[in-house]
Design an enzyme around this catalytic site. Structure first.
Site, short mmCIF file in Angstrom:
data_model
loop_
_atom_site.label_atom_id
_atom_site.label_comp_id
_atom_site.label_asym_id
_atom_site.label_seq_id
_atom_site.Cartn_x
_atom_site.Cartn_y
_atom_site.Cartn_z
N ARG A 1 -2.69 0.60 1.39
CA ARG A 1 -3.44 0.56 2.64
C ARG A 1 -3.90 -0.87 2.85
O ARG A 1 -4.24 -1.57 1.88
CB ARG A 1 -4.68 1.48 2.56
CG ARG A 1 -4.39 2.97 2.63
CD ARG A 1 -3.99 3.41 4.04
NE ARG A 1 -3.81 4.85 4.16
CZ ARG A 1 -2.65 5.49 4.06
NH1 ARG A 1 -1.53 4.83 3.82
NH2 ARG A 1 -2.60 6.80 4.21
N HIS B 1 3.79 -0.31 9.02
CA HIS B 1 3.39 0.98 8.44
C HIS B 1 4.46 2.06 8.68
O HIS B 1 4.23 3.06 9.37
CB HIS B 1 2.04 1.44 8.99
CG HIS B 1 1.33 2.36 8.03
ND1 HIS B 1 -0.03 2.40 7.91
CD2 HIS B 1 1.81 3.27 7.13
CE1 HIS B 1 -0.36 3.29 6.99
NE2 HIS B 1 0.74 3.83 6.50
N GLU C 1 -5.25 -2.74 11.47
CA GLU C 1 -4.01 -2.05 11.78
C GLU C 1 -4.24 -1.16 12.99
O GLU C 1 -5.23 -0.42 12.97
CB GLU C 1 -3.59 -1.21 10.57
CG GLU C 1 -2.14 -0.85 10.57
CD GLU C 1 -1.72 -0.17 9.27
OE1 GLU C 1 -1.37 1.03 9.37
OE2 GLU C 1 -1.76 -0.79 8.19
#
Ligand code: NAP
Length: 321
Positions: free
Chosen positions: A237, A284, A265
């Site tokens: 992450r 991602h 993000e």
């Protein structure tokens, strides 16, 4: 009859994979009414989940289709059972990690730029990039136009479900592995040794959950402890790595990085990470393969079958059943 809520984007053609004896309710992104649902297969977008949740009546079990449930856990009221999808992302995320490492070592991002420029001759610049990262490397003819994975030492930080799959796929390349987890055990180092271990690794793969302990786990001190020219791979992450520290380490040509996740993000246009040197970004995507949906549906179907039979659910993060 058990009422099962599924996100609206799951096509009814998949429903025959579910056990019989259930009533399936397709939940719209923003339902306008209260819907009786006991078992909910949560949508994968946090916004969709947050909009649907208040409209679900009688909810007892929430099944995530993601391994990382930090975002979902935050929005659930107490008393519900939450199950994650640990294991579902092992194959694509481990394959992404191997591909990402090889892409950097083989200088694919640079060669892709050359392809777009229609310029074969500049391939020699790869040698200059290599020497910028490894100033002590001996002169070489022919020039260094790619590097080898064989013989590298890879540290996997987060030796869980995906970490083990990464190891399985990396071992045939002839690498040494250092395994790191929260708690040390046979052949797995404790995270408390991180700073001692970082200088030993050529490649550091992050595949931990986002928790208060892992937030900012890799900062200035940790990046400074890495070998000159080492490769940091973030498949975990974004906030596991401090963005300001990462930028500084990249700009000073201390390390290289390949990341599937960033903080913030989505990465906004114009963010300095987009143009940071020696950084390869994928947006991602690591877990999102063509096999995700069939695998996810089969996993959720198994959980529903267990629930109907009164058998214990697997992958419980919080709650019981
Ligand atoms: N990029 C993507 O698209 C993508 C896809 C899938 C997953 N992920 C991320 O990857 C994470 C891991 O997934 P998984 O299925 O492998 O989870 P997992 O099986 O639960 O494994 C997590 C591992 O992380 C370790 N860990 C937890 N806290 C730690 C800490 N403070 N320091 C060091 N290690 C720590 C655990 O240590 P112990 O074994 O000692 O408990 C365990 O080995 C997910 O939570 C998600 O955030 C990202």
């Amino acid at each position: 009859m058990l009422k099962v809520g599924v996100p609206w984007w799951i096509d009814p053609e998949w429903f025959d994979r579910f056990p019989s004896g259930i009533e399936i309710e397709r939940i719209e992104a923003a339902p306008a009414r209260s819907i009786p649902v006991e078992f909910w297969i949560a949508p994968v977008l946090p916004r969709d989940a947050a909009q649907a949740l208040p409209h679900l009546d009688g909810l007892k079990v929430v099944q995530s289709l993601y391994a990382g449930v930090d975002w979902l856990l935050q929005m659930l009221p107490p008393g519900l059972t939450l199950c994650d999808a640990q294991g579902l992302h092992n194959i694509p995320t481990a394959e992404w990690t191997v591909a990402a490492i090889l892409a950097v070592l083989k200088h694919f991002p640079f060669y892709f730029d050359l392809q777009h420029a229609g310029d074969w001759r500049r391939r020699r610049e790869a040698d200059a990039h290599y020497r910028a990262m490894y100033p002590d490397a001996p002169p070489s003819l022919p020039p260094v136009l790619q590097e080898e994975l064989s013989g590298k030492r890879v540290m996997i930080v987060g030796y869980g479900s995906i970490g083990r799959s990464i190891e399985e796929r990396l071992l045939p390349f002839g690498v040494d592995i250092i395994r790191v987890a929260r708690t040390g055990r046979d052949d797995v180092e404790s995270i408390s040794r991180l700073l001692d271990l970082l200088p030993l690794a050529d490649i550091v793969v992050l595949i931990v959950p986002l928790t208060p302990e892992t937030t900012g786990m890799i900062g200035e001190r940790e990046l400074a402890a890495m070998k000159q020219g080492a490769l940091l791979v973030n498949a975990a992450r974004g906030p596991v790595v401090r963005t300001d520290a990462l930028l500084a380490a990249l700009e000073s040509r201390r390390i290289r990085a390949v990341v599937d996740v960033t903080d913030p993000e989505p990465l906004p246009q114009g963010h300095p990470l987009w143009t940071a040197p020696n950084l390869f970004i994928t947006p991602h995507v690591a877990a999102s393969s063509n096999m995700f949906l069939p695998r996810a549906i089969d996993f959720a179907a198994g959980q529903i079958a267990r629930y109907i039979k009164g058998e214990p659910l697997v992958n419980i993060v919080t709650g019981h059943y």
